[in-house]
Design an enzyme around this catalytic site. Structure first.
Site, PDB file in Angstrom:
ATOM      1  N   LYS A 112       0.829  -1.217   0.000  1.00 45.30           N
ATOM      2  CA  LYS A 112       0.000   0.000   0.000  1.00 45.30           C
ATOM      3  C   LYS A 112       0.860   1.264   0.000  1.00 45.30           C
ATOM      4  CE  LYS A 112      -4.265  -1.926   1.085  1.00 45.30           C
ATOM      5  NZ  LYS A 112      -5.097  -2.671   1.909  1.00 45.30           N
ATOM      6  N   LYS A 197      -5.056 -10.386  -5.157  1.00 46.42           N
ATOM      7  CA  LYS A 197      -6.217 -10.607  -4.293  1.00 46.42           C
ATOM      8  C   LYS A 197      -7.389  -9.721  -4.718  1.00 46.42           C
ATOM      9  CE  LYS A 197      -6.644  -8.485  -0.447  1.00 46.42           C
ATOM     10  NZ  LYS A 197      -6.732  -7.916   0.908  1.00 46.42           N
ATOM     11  N   LYS A 200     -11.192  -4.639  -1.972  1.00 43.39           N
ATOM     12  CA  LYS A 200     -12.276  -3.677  -2.159  1.00 43.39           C
ATOM     13  C   LYS A 200     -11.798  -2.301  -2.574  1.00 43.39           C
ATOM     14  CE  LYS A 200     -13.287  -3.892   2.528  1.00 43.39           C
ATOM     15  NZ  LYS A 200     -12.008  -3.933   3.238  1.00 43.39           N
TER      16      LYS A 200
END
Ligand code: AQP
Length: 331
Positions: A112, A197, A200
């Site tokens: 991230k 993955k 969301k």
């Protein structure tokens, strides 16, 4: 009685990955066999660029979806993290227990932080430290088990390390929890990129099935899923990750076994149709119940108010004990 804690982060609309990897087990198994707490971990959503109004909407939507999926507030505690101060109170003590090096090793931080740098956003310090807040979420309740998808295994491992270290340094204070993962679907992959993955907060939603997608959207996404250039349906994550992902989704929806299901379908088209049907049927009751609950916001407010009250009462004595153990004067 076994105590269970887990949570979901309102960084985007909840996905099929969140449901199959975590929420469905909370509903079908965990709330019936343990003293279980389930939380919308809104503070964790502040670790990346966010819009306050959207965060408020997504937090309510996530809580509503937890109830729509079947969490029963008479059986378990459903609440919002920021409404219970004990989480942040404890997080600081755990920051004083963790080391900079162990947090920089976290895979989610690396991924991230890299994404934030690429998009020109700064990397928030909280992106580095939030696994400690997650440890506080879990340890404050003396949780024995943390039912999560595979991607959270490393954070639960850190939680265990911090609990053991704190106990060794300052005397036994925390239960050392363990992660539990589902038999299949512990890591649902993006339908357009089966090596990543299903997450969301990904920018493109084309490979992500959201829990509130309507049946047509679900079918379109599944029918366009990336498979590979072969033709036979085999369950092999290395050689054919897209097909393996579809088989895992189908196995999770139908309770079957991905390897056995591979023998049932003769073409990718037939497999995709079966997956689309299974996912549409799985999500139908959740969407319908969500619509009913969303029409009564007062009910959700009441559930969350009671949930935060109970959670605070449970957490406070343990967090107070940690303050005393580490050498702080009682208030
Ligand atoms: N793709 C997935 N497959 C299986 N389980 C998954 N979980 C998440 N994605 C998958 C599990 O869902 C629970 C809640 O996840 P979270 O809200 O804490 O966030 P996350 O793990 O960081 O997942 P996301 O959806 O990918 O969010 P973003 O994109 O914001 O990082 C957890 O138990 C998780 O393991």
């Amino acid at each position: 009685m076994t105590r269970i804690f887990s949570g979901v982060k309102p960084t985007g609309h909840l996905t099929l990955g969140n449901y199959l990897g975590a929420i469905r087990r909370w509903v079908e198994v965990d709330q019936h066999r343990a003293d279980a707490l389930f939380c919308v971990v809104d503070l964790h959503a502040l670790t990346v660029e966010h819009d306050p109004a959207r965060l408020r909407r997504l937090s309510r939507q996530a809580a509503t979806l937890l109830l729509a999926a079947g969490l029963d507030p008479e059986r378990c505690t459903v609440f919002v993290q920021s409404q219970v101060d004990e989480h942040t109170r404890l997080a600081y003590l755990l920051e004083c227990t963790a080391s900079d090096g162990e947090l920089r090793r976290m895979i989610q931080y690396k991924e991230k932080a890299e994404a934030a740098r690429r998009s020109g956003d700064g990397v928030r310090l909280s992106l580095l430290t939030y696994p400690v807040l997650m440890a506080a979420d879990i340890l404050a309740y003396g949780a024995d088990e943390v039912p999560v998808g595979d991607d959270q295994a490393q954070h639960v491992e850190l939680t265990r390390d911090l609990a053991v270290r704190f106990n060794q340094r300052y005397g036994h204070t925390f239960t050392v929890p363990k992660a539990t993962h589902p038999r299949v679907a512990a890591r649902i992959m993006d339908l357009q990129d089966p090596l990543s993955k299903m997450g969301k907060s990904h920018e493109s939603g084309a490979g992500i099935v959201y829990l509130l997608d309507d049946p047509d959207q679900v079918r379109r996404k599944v029918m366009r899923a990336v498979t590979d250039s072969g033709t036979s349906v085999v369950y092999d994550r290395e050689v054919s990750p897209g097909v393996a992902n579809l088989l895992e989704i189908l196995a999770a929806c139908s309770g079957g076994d991905p390897e056995e299901l591979a023998g049932v379908y003769e073409s990718y088209g037939a497999l995709k149709r079966a997956v689309a049907d299974a996912v549409v049927e799985l999500l139908r009751p959740v969407r319908e119940r969500h619509a009913e609950l969303a029409a009564d916001p007062g009910y959700l407010d009441e559930v969350l108010r009671k949930g935060a009250g109970r959670a605070g009462e449970l957490a406070r004595p343990r967090v107070d004990a940690a303050y005393a153990a580490i050498g702080l004067l009682p208030g």
